[in-house]
Scaffold this active site. Structure first.
Site, mmCIF file in Angstrom:
data_model
loop_
_atom_site.group_PDB
_atom_site.id
_atom_site.type_symbol
_atom_site.label_atom_id
_atom_site.label_comp_id
_atom_site.label_asym_id
_atom_site.label_seq_id
_atom_site.Cartn_x
_atom_site.Cartn_y
_atom_site.Cartn_z
ATOM 1 N N LYS A 123 0.808 -1.232 0.000
ATOM 2 C CA LYS A 123 0.000 0.000 0.000
ATOM 3 C C LYS A 123 0.836 1.275 0.000
ATOM 4 O O LYS A 123 0.419 2.289 -0.568
ATOM 5 C CB LYS A 123 -0.962 0.000 1.196
ATOM 6 C CG LYS A 123 -1.903 -1.212 1.245
ATOM 7 C CD LYS A 123 -2.666 -1.441 -0.052
ATOM 8 C CE LYS A 123 -3.309 -2.815 -0.099
ATOM 9 N NZ LYS A 123 -3.736 -3.212 -1.456
ATOM 10 N N GLU A 206 -2.133 7.881 8.104
ATOM 11 C CA GLU A 206 -2.861 8.829 7.261
ATOM 12 C C GLU A 206 -3.806 9.657 8.122
ATOM 13 O O GLU A 206 -4.226 9.211 9.195
ATOM 14 C CB GLU A 206 -3.750 8.083 6.243
ATOM 15 C CG GLU A 206 -3.030 7.553 5.034
ATOM 16 C CD GLU A 206 -3.984 6.845 4.079
ATOM 17 O OE1 GLU A 206 -5.205 6.790 4.346
ATOM 18 O OE2 GLU A 206 -3.496 6.327 3.063
ATOM 19 N N HIS A 241 -15.969 -4.232 6.956
ATOM 20 C CA HIS A 241 -15.193 -4.324 5.713
ATOM 21 C C HIS A 241 -15.725 -5.350 4.726
ATOM 22 O O HIS A 241 -15.049 -5.732 3.778
ATOM 23 C CB HIS A 241 -13.705 -4.543 6.001
ATOM 24 C CG HIS A 241 -13.134 -3.417 6.808
ATOM 25 N ND1 HIS A 241 -12.935 -2.168 6.276
ATOM 26 C CD2 HIS A 241 -12.787 -3.325 8.122
ATOM 27 C CE1 HIS A 241 -12.473 -1.361 7.230
ATOM 28 N NE2 HIS A 241 -12.383 -2.031 8.356
ATOM 29 N N ARG A 298 -7.779 -7.011 -9.645
ATOM 30 C CA ARG A 298 -8.560 -8.210 -9.987
ATOM 31 C C ARG A 298 -9.944 -7.781 -10.472
ATOM 32 O O ARG A 298 -10.309 -6.612 -10.377
ATOM 33 C CB ARG A 298 -8.751 -9.063 -8.722
ATOM 34 C CG ARG A 298 -9.473 -8.268 -7.628
ATOM 35 C CD ARG A 298 -10.001 -9.118 -6.499
ATOM 36 N NE ARG A 298 -10.854 -8.340 -5.634
ATOM 37 C CZ ARG A 298 -10.455 -7.565 -4.645
ATOM 38 N NH1 ARG A 298 -9.166 -7.459 -4.361
ATOM 39 N NH2 ARG A 298 -11.327 -6.889 -3.922
HETATM 40 C C1 MV4 Z 1 -9.491 5.132 5.246
HETATM 41 C C2 MV4 Z 1 -10.687 5.606 5.815
HETATM 42 C C3 MV4 Z 1 -10.712 6.905 6.258
HETATM 43 N N1 MV4 Z 1 -9.611 7.671 6.180
HETATM 44 N N2 MV4 Z 1 -8.420 5.949 5.176
HETATM 45 C C4 MV4 Z 1 -10.815 0.573 4.821
HETATM 46 C C5 MV4 Z 1 -10.138 -0.547 4.123
HETATM 47 C C6 MV4 Z 1 -9.106 0.028 3.236
HETATM 48 N N3 MV4 Z 1 -9.467 -0.181 1.870
HETATM 49 C C7 MV4 Z 1 -9.031 1.478 3.598
HETATM 50 N N4 MV4 Z 1 -10.149 1.772 4.440
HETATM 51 C C8 MV4 Z 1 -10.395 3.037 4.891
HETATM 52 N N5 MV4 Z 1 -9.358 3.896 4.789
HETATM 53 C C9 MV4 Z 1 -8.496 7.186 5.655
HETATM 54 N N6 MV4 Z 1 -7.406 7.958 5.596
HETATM 55 C C10 MV4 Z 1 -11.758 4.744 5.883
HETATM 56 C C11 MV4 Z 1 -11.621 3.447 5.442
HETATM 57 C C12 MV4 Z 1 -12.760 2.619 5.630
HETATM 58 C C13 MV4 Z 1 -13.437 2.057 4.576
HETATM 59 C C14 MV4 Z 1 -13.052 2.259 3.274
HETATM 60 C C15 MV4 Z 1 -13.726 1.682 2.244
HETATM 61 C C16 MV4 Z 1 -14.838 0.886 2.508
HETATM 62 C C17 MV4 Z 1 -15.227 0.674 3.784
HETATM 63 C C18 MV4 Z 1 -14.552 1.255 4.839
HETATM 64 C C19 MV4 Z 1 -14.981 1.042 6.124
HETATM 65 C C20 MV4 Z 1 -14.313 1.582 7.150
HETATM 66 C C21 MV4 Z 1 -13.193 2.371 6.918
#
Ligand code: MV4
Length: 508
Positions: A123, A206, A241, A298
């Site tokens: 990442k 972040e 998630h 994917r």
């Molecule tokens: C975040 C965020 C808020 N702020 N990054 C969740 C899994 C990964 N793909 C990154 N994720 C997140 N990153 C920052 N800086 C909130 C999430 C997140 C989230 C993102 C996508 C779909 C569902 C989620 C559920 C909780 C938190």
């Protein structure tokens, strides 16, 4: 042979199971390509085995002893003379070593080059790679910072912040931190968790975006240097998630934002030399600021949502691209139409903490009719075992607009009958009738924090309910106008009265 014609693919081995294996086998049939299924002991009677031309047994039920065994799968491909392997999602789909093994054996991997998987799989490397192409990422720390530096830099983003594992994804190894005094301890525990989960304790920090939506862009790239986006999918409706509902377009999208985010998504894909189908995950905050989050290298579970609004068969395109042909669609010829919503049908009990349910499906009635698509891996009499993911089907509904898609989804959920195992159809019915969902007012936290199976529609009178539903739908419709996919602005009928009339006629 002219280079344009590409390599021949006569037979594809599908290195997966369940609904996605069935989906890929269907594309093979449509293209006149032979298909080979692989199966574990638990999947002898599975649908993908029945639908494929040939099937090879690869081991006992646990994935580590079957669907994750790269050597066995390569051996099955060689034995059956398959020229290509489609990995589906999960299992070996994002393992660069597997893509490389295929290449070394002269088998076409229907997916991105190993290098692109590696660049996006880490990442922090992904952030650095897309940044070089001008893509905006969430404010965060640079790779390789010491704990001392992380502790010093993180507060400068302003709290809350989010500690993330470099090897993570899908939320594993994440820690939200709301106060500076909690930072050191959270950092240490995040590292420990990442080390034990991924064998890699690298983390970065972040700024935590509060109240953001999760919006992703579908990408296709061919070997001739063409990269396009196929619009967005709104994926904010999720729990722990696990996405539960996806839709396209997003209610917050408008033509300008889509163009800007689409350009960003294409730039992100190009930054890692991407080829084949991929997804750019973004966060979009309340003020519609958007940021690259990560790339999924994917085909995704929710790809049918994009297929229904664009008319593009993404799996066919994947196969075309893998054999070296130019992709079919071009961005200027794509005319997304209408609205699609997907509900993931899981064998889980929504009244009991969503715990997985196993057993024999005794009765199965699958919805059909206008605007309804079901991608399923099960049938009446099928035994659901505890070894694999609980998602057994996807119900995807299309409509001219969001309201029609939603009403068709309600109709289809009502028709859907699954007996013998617990399932989450009641959850989806509940959700599709909730005012926040109808109005499009939700973020990634909404289901977990504000949605409940028991508190909705407790007993407002029918009439109040109707009024609220119309109000919510009007709001959604206004959002929908903003999201208008028609490039020429101001051409569409903007009369709310027409919509009210339609809603009332449907509900009389
Ligand atoms: C975040 C965020 C808020 N702020 N990054 C969740 C899994 C990964 N793909 C990154 N994720 C997140 N990153 C920052 N800086 C909130 C999430 C997140 C989230 C993102 C996508 C779909 C569902 C989620 C559920 C909780 C938190």
């Amino acid at each position: 042979m002219h280079a344009e014609q590409g390599q021949k693919i006569k037979k594809i081995l599908v290195a997966n199971r369940g609904e996605i294996a069935v989906r890929v086998i269907r594309a093979c049939r449509d293209l006149g390509i032979g298909s080979v299924a692989v199966y574990s002991d638990a999947d002898r009677a599975a649908l993908h085995v029945r639908y494929a031309d040939e099937a090879i047994h690869i081991g006992p039920p646990p994935p580590r002893e079957s669907y994750l065994l790269a050597e066995k799968i390569i051996a099955a491909a060689k034995k059956t003379g398959a020229d290509a392997i489609h990995p589906g999602y999960g299992f070996l789909s994002e393992r660069s070593f597997f893509a490389q093994m295929c290449a070394d054996e002269g088998i076409i991997f229907i997916g991105p080059p190993p290098k692109a998987i590696d660049l996006m799989g880490d990442k922090q490397t992904a952030r650095e790679t897309v940044k070089k192409n001008g893509v905006k990422v969430v404010p965060g720390t640079e790779p390789g910072e010491s704990d001392e530096n992380l502790l010093r830099i993180a507060p400068s983003f302003g709290f809350p912040v989010l500690i993330k594992a470099t090897a993570g994804g899908g939320g594993k190894g994440m820690r939200a931190v709301y106060r500076e005094e909690d930072l050191a301890e959270a950092l240490a525990s995040a590292r420990r968790e990442a080390e034990s989960a991924f064998g890699n304790g690298d983390v970065y920090i972040e700024k935590l975006l509060v109240g953001a939506r999760h919006i992703e862009f579908q990408i296709l790239a061919d070997q001739h240097g063409n990269t396009i986006h196929l619009g967005e999918r709104e994926c904010s409706i999720q729990r722990r998630h696990q996405k539960l509902v996806e839709e396209s377009p997003s209610v917050v999208m408008d033509v300008d934002l889509r163009e800007k985010m689409g350009k960003m998504a294409v730039a992100a894909a190009e930054s890692c030399g991407y080829v084949n189908a991929g997804t750019i995950e973004c966060l979009v905050d309340k003020d519609l600021n958007y940021y690259f989050l990560e790339m999924n290298t994917r085909l995704q579970v929710e790809h049918p949502v994009t297929e229904l609004v664009t008319g593009v068969d993404l799996v066919k395109e994947q196969i075309r691209i893998a054999r070296g042909r130019r992709m079919g669609p071009t961005e200027s010829f794509l005319h997304p139409k209408g609205h699609a919503i997907e509900c993931r049908i899981n064998a889980e009990d929504p009244y009991n903490g969503f715990i997985p349910s196993t057993g024999k499906i005794s009765t199965l009635l699958v919805p059909t009719g206008p605007g309804v698509r079901v991608d399923s891996g099960v049938y009446s009499g099928y035994e659901i075992t505890p070894y694999y993911d609980s998602m057994i089907a996807k119900l995807i509904c299309w409509g001219e607009d969001r309201g029609e898609a939603l009403l068709r989804m309600r109709r289809a959920l009502e028709e859907y009958t699954i007996m013998g195992v617990k399932h989450n159809i009641p959850f989806h019915q509940n959700l599709m009738s909730s005012f926040s969902f109808m109005a499009g007012k939700f973020d990634t936290k909404w289901v977990e924090d504000h949605f409940s199976m028991t508190t909705y529609e407790e007993d407002p009178s029918e009439q109040e309910l109707e009024t609220a539903a119309i109000a919510a739908t009007l709001f959604a419709h206004r959002q929908r106008q903003l999201a208008s996919q028609v490039v020429t602005k101001g051409e569409r009928d903007t009369s709310n009265w027409k919509w009210v009339g339609r809603w009332e006629r449907m509900h009389r």
